[in-house]
Scaffold this motif. Structure first.
Motif, PDB file in Angstrom:
ATOM      1  N   ASP A  36      25.364  13.784  47.018  1.00 37.90           N
ATOM      2  CA  ASP A  36      24.301  13.539  47.286  1.00 37.90           C
ATOM      3  C   ASP A  36      23.405  12.571  45.831  1.00 37.90           C
ATOM      4  O   ASP A  36      22.925  11.681  46.708  1.00 37.90           O
ATOM      5  N   LEU A  37      23.521  13.327  44.867  1.00 37.31           N
ATOM      6  CA  LEU A  37      22.741  12.390  44.136  1.00 37.31           C
ATOM      7  C   LEU A  37      22.847  12.574  42.573  1.00 37.31           C
ATOM      8  O   LEU A  37      24.162  13.675  42.570  1.00 37.31           O
ATOM      9  N   LEU A  38      22.834  11.797  41.752  1.00 40.56           N
ATOM     10  CA  LEU A  38      23.344  12.016  40.076  1.00 40.56           C
ATOM     11  C   LEU A  38      22.458  11.897  39.483  1.00 40.56           C
ATOM     12  O   LEU A  38      21.773  10.327  39.515  1.00 40.56           O
ATOM     13  N   VAL A  39      22.034  12.775  38.825  1.00 48.82           N
ATOM     14  CA  VAL A  39      20.848  12.533  38.002  1.00 48.82           C
ATOM     15  C   VAL A  39      22.026  12.301  36.614  1.00 48.82           C
ATOM     16  O   VAL A  39      23.258  12.584  35.462  1.00 48.82           O
ATOM     17  N   VAL A  51      16.020  21.941  32.120  1.00 53.16           N
ATOM     18  CA  VAL A  51      15.648  20.943  33.546  1.00 53.16           C
ATOM     19  C   VAL A  51      17.129  21.159  34.132  1.00 53.16           C
ATOM     20  O   VAL A  51      17.160  20.984  36.078  1.00 53.16           O
ATOM     21  N   VAL A  52      18.633  22.298  34.096  1.00 56.94           N
ATOM     22  CA  VAL A  52      19.392  22.112  34.696  1.00 56.94           C
ATOM     23  C   VAL A  52      18.978  23.141  36.054  1.00 56.94           C
ATOM     24  O   VAL A  52      19.825  23.146  36.676  1.00 56.94           O
ATOM     25  N   GLN A  78      15.744  14.660  45.729  1.00 50.98           N
ATOM     26  CA  GLN A  78      15.272  12.768  44.757  1.00 50.98           C
ATOM     27  C   GLN A  78      14.116  13.167  44.134  1.00 50.98           C
ATOM     28  O   GLN A  78      13.369  12.203  42.774  1.00 50.98           O
ATOM     29  N   LYS A  79      12.813  12.702  44.838  1.00 49.50           N
ATOM     30  CA  LYS A  79      11.495  13.232  44.414  1.00 49.50           C
ATOM     31  C   LYS A  79      11.410  14.577  43.167  1.00 49.50           C
ATOM     32  O   LYS A  79      10.937  14.210  42.733  1.00 49.50           O
ATOM     33  N   GLN A  80      11.571  15.153  43.781  1.00 48.01           N
ATOM     34  CA  GLN A  80      11.325  16.311  42.869  1.00 48.01           C
ATOM     35  C   GLN A  80      12.403  16.693  41.747  1.00 48.01           C
ATOM     36  O   GLN A  80      11.696  16.346  41.154  1.00 48.01           O
ATOM     37  N   LEU A  81      13.494  15.597  41.919  1.00 46.94           N
ATOM     38  CA  LEU A  81      13.994  15.480  40.449  1.00 46.94           C
ATOM     39  C   LEU A  81      13.967  14.978  39.249  1.00 46.94           C
ATOM     40  O   LEU A  81      14.122  14.641  38.304  1.00 46.94           O
ATOM     41  N   LEU A 117      11.188  16.380  37.650  1.00 46.37           N
ATOM     42  CA  LEU A 117      11.971  17.053  36.731  1.00 46.37           C
ATOM     43  C   LEU A 117      12.320  16.033  34.678  1.00 46.37           C
ATOM     44  O   LEU A 117      12.252  16.805  34.215  1.00 46.37           O
ATOM     45  N   VAL A 118      12.988  15.193  34.544  1.00 46.53           N
ATOM     46  CA  VAL A 118      14.227  14.989  34.535  1.00 46.53           C
ATOM     47  C   VAL A 118      13.360  14.532  33.128  1.00 46.53           C
ATOM     48  O   VAL A 118      14.008  14.004  31.910  1.00 46.53           O
ATOM     49  N   GLY A 119      12.446  13.004  33.619  1.00 47.87           N
ATOM     50  CA  GLY A 119      11.835  12.606  32.583  1.00 47.87           C
ATOM     51  C   GLY A 119      12.031  11.081  32.266  1.00 47.87           C
ATOM     52  O   GLY A 119      12.880  10.605  33.158  1.00 47.87           O
ATOM     53  N   GLU A 120      11.921  10.043  31.646  1.00 47.23           N
ATOM     54  CA  GLU A 120      11.360   9.148  31.479  1.00 47.23           C
ATOM     55  C   GLU A 120      13.159   8.304  31.306  1.00 47.23           C
ATOM     56  O   GLU A 120      13.308   7.349  30.926  1.00 47.23           O
ATOM     57  N   ARG A 121      13.850   9.021  30.690  1.00 50.63           N
ATOM     58  CA  ARG A 121      15.202   8.207  29.428  1.00 50.63           C
ATOM     59  C   ARG A 121      15.905   9.054  31.095  1.00 50.63           C
ATOM     60  O   ARG A 121      17.388   9.033  30.139  1.00 50.63           O
TER      61      ARG A 121
END
Length: 397
Positions: A67-70, A80-81, A216-219, A222-226
């Motif tokens: 459903d979601l891809l980081v 982060v994981v 998605q918003k919460q992730l 978490l993951v940052g700008e890059r």
């Protein structure tokens, strides 16, 4: 939705797989599920020994929806994981490596995965087909079926990158991979170092029956700008996406970036990447060009030699088609990013050198570009004789 194991192998594979592929007896299921490491078996080809790994056991349900891809430009930190897996609504997650290579002008997004655990995020027929995952574990590559006709395969081998000297992998199977994603190829996780992938820079997550929008918003926080968080249900939608190029020295020189998609098929790379890598400079014959800084010295050297050898008239300044043009191939998101998005390709003498023709490009000009590290689209299986792209880094005095 089909799964096809390649039927004829030019190089020797394991004895059981060769028999199955070439019409002999079926794989013994006990042997296929063996935990014997492929690297330790005498029947594994030498070129695969450093990437072969333990074959997975039989598939263990349940399947998990993708459903979601980081995707990050860098390896995802363990913290982060861990936090991502605890986000409300996330019911399953898998970390792996994800990058892009180009085969001629076709973009292929590929993943280096654990065959044992990643398979649950693929469709049922693929997840349960043991031989597909055995071949991936043994060091072969699995491709989406539609790539069989469009990639320039040679004896069932694919080059993972346009760079001269790019790594090559034997195609072991054609199978539907991750639903609603652009992932077109899978190799096992031991390939990541060999291919220069950022190790563990991606996560696929399942939200089960829940709407992935909240997660998605919460992730994203978490993951940052890059990094980017994409809803796979929105193929090519308005989400931020990430481009991580691999394939050799050129890929290392041009950098990686996040980008957003416009409705007209153009894209907007991260302005910070543009500021660092894209330059507007003067070069012989063409005048002002806007290209990746990693390509400009070699472009200038090629054009200088062409001019010095009295061939300047063979390149028509008024028919220059551009260099840095951030867009999808043919402005179609389904076809992936154009190599022009990285600013490492240019189109010359456009009217007389259309796709699918032999073109009118002067062959001495082609040879000079090749000397200075460029591939020419006129040699591709579906020709593009206007197109030159950086294929190797050449030292310019």
């Amino acid at each position: 939705m089909g799964v096809t194991v390649v039927r004829c192998c030019v190089l020797a594979l394991s004895a059981a797989l060769t028999l199955a592929a070439c019409g002999g007896s079926s794989l013994d299921k006990g042997e296929a599920a063996s935990t014997t490491a492929a690297a330790e078996r005498s029947d594994v080809p030498d070129y695969l020994r450093d990437v072969a790994m333990t074959r997975p056991g039989k598939f263990k349900p349940p399947l998990a929806s993708a459903d979601l891809l980081v995707v990050s430009q860098d390896p995802l930190p363990a913290s982060v994981v861990k936090a991502a897996k605890k986000v409300k609504g996330v019911v399953a997650a898998e970390q792996f490596s994800l990058a892009t290579f180009y085969a001629e002008e076709q973009q292929v997004t590929y993943a280096a995965v654990s065959p044992d655990t990643f398979r649950r995020f693929t469709p049922g027929p693929t997840a349960t087909m043991q031989e597909v995952w055995d071949r991936i574990a043994d060091g072969e590559i699995a491709l989406r079926p539609e790539l069989r006709a469009s990639l320039p395969l040679v004896n069932d081998f694919v080059s993972i990158g346009n760079d001269q000297g790019a790594q090559r992998a034997h195609v072991g199977a054609y199978a539907t991979l991750v639903d609603r994603s652009r992932i077109g190829a899978l190799v096992n996780e031991r390939w990541a170092d060999r291919l220069g992938m950022p190790t563990g820079n991606a996560l696929v997550l399942s939200t089960g029956d829940r709407d992935p929008a909240s997660a998605q918003k919460q992730l994203a926080a978490l993951v940052g700008e890059r990094a980017s968080v994409q809803r796979l249900a929105l193929a090519g939608g308005g989400d931020v996406q990430t481009a991580v190029l691999t394939g050799g020295s050129v890929a290392r020189a041009v950098g990686s970036f996040t980008y957003t998609v416009n409705s007209d098929g153009t894209v907007n790379p991260d302005p910070r990447w543009v500021a660092e890598y894209i330059r507007t400079e003067q070069v012989p014959i063409l005048g002002t060009v806007r290209c990746n800084k990693g390509m400009l010295p070699q472009l200038r050297a090629a054009l200088t030699e062409i001019q010095e050898r009295g061939l300047g008239s063979k390149i028509h300044r008024g028919e220059y088609g551009g260099c840095y043009v951030p867009r999808f191939i043919a402005r179609d998101p389904a076809r992936g990013l154009s190599f022009h998005t990285f600013g490492t390709a240019l189109d010359l003498n456009v009217p007389g050198n259309q796709r699918g023709t032999v073109g009118l490009m002067d062959r001495t000009v082609v040879q000079i570009f090749a000397k200075w590290g460029f591939n020419w689209g006129g040699l591709w299986q579906y020709t593009d004789p206007m197109h030159f792209e950086l294929a190797r880094i050449v030292k310019v005095q």
